[in-house]
Design a protein around this motif. Sequence first.
Motif, PDB file in Angstrom:
ATOM      1  N   ASP A   1      10.271   8.745  -1.163  1.00  0.00           N
ATOM      2  CA  ASP A   1       8.694   9.183  -0.804  1.00  0.00           C
ATOM      3  C   ASP A   1       8.223   7.534  -0.166  1.00  0.00           C
ATOM      4  N   TYR A   2       8.458   6.399  -0.643  1.00  0.00           N
ATOM      5  CA  TYR A   2       7.901   5.547  -0.005  1.00  0.00           C
ATOM      6  C   TYR A   2       8.227   5.219   1.382  1.00  0.00           C
TER       7      TYR A   2
ATOM      8  N   PRO B   1       0.647  -1.171  -0.020  1.00  0.00           N
ATOM      9  CA  PRO B   1      -0.134  -0.088   0.025  1.00  0.00           C
ATOM     10  C   PRO B   1       0.679   1.231   0.218  1.00  0.00           C
ATOM     11  N   ALA B   2       2.151   1.132   0.582  1.00  0.00           N
ATOM     12  CA  ALA B   2       2.805   2.469   0.748  1.00  0.00           C
ATOM     13  C   ALA B   2       3.512   2.613  -0.563  1.00  0.00           C
ATOM     14  N   HIS B   3       4.011   1.458  -1.232  1.00  0.00           N
ATOM     15  CA  HIS B   3       4.337   1.528  -2.695  1.00  0.00           C
ATOM     16  C   HIS B   3       3.405   2.034  -3.468  1.00  0.00           C
TER      17      HIS B   3
ATOM     18  N   GLY C   1       7.220   4.586   6.801  1.00  0.00           N
ATOM     19  CA  GLY C   1       7.733   4.787   8.134  1.00  0.00           C
ATOM     20  C   GLY C   1       6.597   5.132   9.209  1.00  0.00           C
ATOM     21  N   ARG C   2       5.545   5.717   8.913  1.00  0.00           N
ATOM     22  CA  ARG C   2       4.511   6.396   9.427  1.00  0.00           C
ATOM     23  C   ARG C   2       3.387   5.146   9.762  1.00  0.00           C
ATOM     24  N   GLU C   3       3.714   3.985   8.893  1.00  0.00           N
ATOM     25  CA  GLU C   3       2.607   2.936   9.022  1.00  0.00           C
ATOM     26  C   GLU C   3       3.087   1.602   8.972  1.00  0.00           C
TER      27      GLU C   3
ATOM     28  N   LEU D   1      16.062  -1.784   1.619  1.00  0.00           N
ATOM     29  CA  LEU D   1      16.219  -3.054   2.204  1.00  0.00           C
ATOM     30  C   LEU D   1      16.734  -2.781   3.892  1.00  0.00           C
ATOM     31  N   HIS D   2      17.648  -1.757   3.967  1.00  0.00           N
ATOM     32  CA  HIS D   2      18.184  -1.740   5.388  1.00  0.00           C
ATOM     33  C   HIS D   2      17.035  -1.019   6.233  1.00  0.00           C
ATOM     34  N   PHE D   3      16.257  -0.092   5.382  1.00  0.00           N
ATOM     35  CA  PHE D   3      15.147   0.703   6.296  1.00  0.00           C
ATOM     36  C   PHE D   3      14.173  -0.631   6.889  1.00  0.00           C
ATOM     37  N   VAL D   4      14.050  -1.647   6.150  1.00  0.00           N
ATOM     38  CA  VAL D   4      13.276  -2.688   6.754  1.00  0.00           C
ATOM     39  C   VAL D   4      13.874  -3.618   7.495  1.00  0.00           C
ATOM     40  N   LEU D   5      15.148  -4.014   7.391  1.00  0.00           N
ATOM     41  CA  LEU D   5      15.825  -4.810   8.194  1.00  0.00           C
ATOM     42  C   LEU D   5      16.059  -4.202   9.629  1.00  0.00           C
ATOM     43  N   GLN D   6      16.395  -2.965   9.584  1.00  0.00           N
ATOM     44  CA  GLN D   6      16.552  -1.972  10.638  1.00  0.00           C
ATOM     45  C   GLN D   6      15.127  -2.272  11.727  1.00  0.00           C
ATOM     46  N   ARG D   7      14.247  -1.911  11.076  1.00  0.00           N
ATOM     47  CA  ARG D   7      12.951  -1.964  11.769  1.00  0.00           C
ATOM     48  C   ARG D   7      12.374  -3.370  12.235  1.00  0.00           C
TER      49      ARG D   7
END
Length: 221
Positions: free
Chosen positions: A79-80, A21-23, A85-87, A119-125
């Motif tokens: 932008d994605y 949905p964010a994409h 990041g908010r959801e 990828l790092h955005f996701v792995l870190q979270r």
Amino acid sequence: MTNVAHAFILDMDGTMVDSMPAHAKSWDLFRRRHGVAMSTEEILRRTTGRNGLECAREVLGPQVPEQRAWELMAQKEADYREIFGREFREVAGFTAFARQARERGLKLAVATGGDRDNLHFVLQRLRLEVGAEVRGDMGLPGKPDPAIFLEAARRLGVAPAECIVFEDAPFGIEAAARAGMRAVAICTTHSARELAGAHVIAQAADFEELTKKNFLESLHA
């Protein structure tokens, strides 16, 4: 194909995390910013699983210079990340499933058309460490070409036939077959019918359902 499994190769968007949905929202911003007539739904159908260069040329045309294509996609992905990041949310049950897989001695790799930042955005979270990362900004063709999955298997040191791919998109399911790998369809964005194939050994709405079905236990039955 062998019944032995030594590694799981994980798609990221729509498989590990509920990010499609964010994409979609970031693609909608992109199409309005650049005057693209193609619908967001059609953009997603054409681009999911592809690398950034392929995505830009699929949407804007093959004439887009490579450097410009990557620049445009960097803005789209920024932008994605701001939106997601908010959801941010994982696909239900993913981190618990990944932990249980590692406890059973299975190796994990991520093979995504996304870039390093995504990828790092996701792995870190997710606070997840994996044995190999293969991304769409590493010079490999995107799915349905099998190159990303084959490189993940090579980096893990596991034969393709001993890997199981987890995917949510038709291009990824096709790429797994072309790589000689079995697949599990995670039906977050497409129906089980759209993700079918002789090599697909399980289908589920999410990882909670796979866990309830004792999927990991079945690999060692």
